[in-house]
Write a protein that holds these residues in place. Structure first.
Motif, PDB file in Angstrom:
ATOM      1  N   LEU A  54      38.391  31.459  34.289  1.00 37.49           N
ATOM      2  CA  LEU A  54      38.922  32.283  33.037  1.00 37.49           C
ATOM      3  C   LEU A  54      40.295  32.149  33.278  1.00 37.49           C
ATOM      4  CD1 LEU A  54      36.777  36.159  32.953  1.00 37.49           C
ATOM      5  CD2 LEU A  54      36.715  34.141  31.928  1.00 37.49           C
ATOM      6  N   PRO A  55      40.637  31.947  31.336  1.00 41.00           N
ATOM      7  CA  PRO A  55      41.958  31.531  31.629  1.00 41.00           C
ATOM      8  C   PRO A  55      43.345  33.118  32.104  1.00 41.00           C
ATOM      9  CG  PRO A  55      41.311  32.136  29.110  1.00 41.00           C
ATOM     10  CD  PRO A  55      40.011  32.179  30.554  1.00 41.00           C
ATOM     11  N   SER A  56      44.376  32.668  32.198  1.00 47.90           N
ATOM     12  CA  SER A  56      45.277  34.327  33.566  1.00 47.90           C
ATOM     13  C   SER A  56      45.112  35.407  32.101  1.00 47.90           C
ATOM     14  CB  SER A  56      46.556  33.831  33.408  1.00 47.90           C
ATOM     15  OG  SER A  56      47.630  32.720  32.331  1.00 47.90           O
ATOM     16  N   ILE A 112      57.531  32.583  37.612  1.00 41.56           N
ATOM     17  CA  ILE A 112      57.260  33.163  39.884  1.00 41.56           C
ATOM     18  C   ILE A 112      56.489  34.167  39.293  1.00 41.56           C
ATOM     19  CG2 ILE A 112      58.855  34.602  41.031  1.00 41.56           C
ATOM     20  CD1 ILE A 112      60.968  32.262  40.849  1.00 41.56           C
ATOM     21  N   GLU A 113      56.693  34.664  37.901  1.00 43.91           N
ATOM     22  CA  GLU A 113      55.564  36.135  37.918  1.00 43.91           C
ATOM     23  C   GLU A 113      53.564  35.389  37.554  1.00 43.91           C
ATOM     24  OE1 GLU A 113      58.234  39.824  36.078  1.00 43.91           O
ATOM     25  OE2 GLU A 113      57.513  38.251  34.857  1.00 43.91           O
ATOM     26  N   GLU A 139      47.989  33.246  41.908  1.00 40.18           N
ATOM     27  CA  GLU A 139      47.672  33.311  43.417  1.00 40.18           C
ATOM     28  C   GLU A 139      46.760  34.544  44.198  1.00 40.18           C
ATOM     29  OE1 GLU A 139      48.225  31.181  46.769  1.00 40.18           O
ATOM     30  OE2 GLU A 139      48.569  30.087  44.238  1.00 40.18           O
ATOM     31  N   ILE A 140      47.392  35.631  43.541  1.00 42.64           N
ATOM     32  CA  ILE A 140      46.499  36.967  43.554  1.00 42.64           C
ATOM     33  C   ILE A 140      45.321  36.898  43.106  1.00 42.64           C
ATOM     34  CG2 ILE A 140      46.287  39.679  42.974  1.00 42.64           C
ATOM     35  CD1 ILE A 140      49.041  39.474  42.921  1.00 42.64           C
ATOM     36  N   VAL A 141      45.439  36.193  41.837  1.00 44.51           N
ATOM     37  CA  VAL A 141      43.733  35.952  40.672  1.00 44.51           C
ATOM     38  C   VAL A 141      42.934  35.167  42.502  1.00 44.51           C
ATOM     39  CG1 VAL A 141      42.564  35.127  38.957  1.00 44.51           C
ATOM     40  CG2 VAL A 141      44.627  36.639  38.882  1.00 44.51           C
ATOM     41  N   MET A 147      41.297  41.169  53.409  1.00 43.09           N
ATOM     42  CA  MET A 147      41.996  39.575  53.483  1.00 43.09           C
ATOM     43  C   MET A 147      42.922  39.033  52.163  1.00 43.09           C
ATOM     44  SD  MET A 147      37.822  38.229  54.135  1.00 43.09           S
ATOM     45  CE  MET A 147      38.438  36.823  52.739  1.00 43.09           C
ATOM     46  N   ALA A 148      43.282  39.324  51.425  1.00 40.93           N
ATOM     47  CA  ALA A 148      43.247  38.635  50.008  1.00 40.93           C
ATOM     48  C   ALA A 148      45.296  39.078  50.869  1.00 40.93           C
ATOM     49  CB  ALA A 148      43.626  39.362  48.769  1.00 40.93           C
TER      50      ALA A 148
END
Length: 113
Positions: free
Chosen positions: A51-53, A66-67, A73-75, A87-88
């Motif tokens: 999916l798009p951000s 950066i945000e 990266e979190i996704v 784990m994440a």
């Protein structure tokens, strides 16, 4: 819509479904249709990673580069096979509490479980 695009049944994960239904879609239906068509282009299962951000980050303000990178990266870490919050957090080099704060800050409600 996804099945019509691919011409066969498409599975949508629960997380992806929550992301799609919780997004405000300021471009209305056209924006949603484009997002789903893009997501189903990669296979027969739509997950939040396709999916798009915009769908995963409901924040109304424009994110800095950066945000946006941090959010992506979190996704990525949370949508990997068998991913857990623990784990994440380890992969991202932060505590689970910090990861939960980051999820809230990025308005990533659909990824919380």
């Amino acid at each position: 819509m996804a099945e019509r695009t691919r011409g066969r049944p498409i599975d949508v994960t629960a997380v992806a479904e929550r992301a799609l239904t919780s997004c405000g879609w300021p471009g209305n239906v056209d924006q949603l249709v484009r997002a789903v068509r893009q997501a189903v282009g990669g296979g027969d299962v739509v997950d939040v990673a396709q999916l798009p951000s915009r769908a995963t980050g409901g924040s109304r303000r424009r994110l800095t580069r950066i945000e946006a990178f941090e959010r992506d990266e979190i996704v990525r870490c949370l949508t990997g096979p068998g991913a857990t919050m623990k784990m994440a957090a380890v992969e991202l080099g932060m505590s689970r509490a910090t990861l939960f704060r980051e999820l809230a800050q990025c308005d990533l409600h659909a990824l919380k479980e």
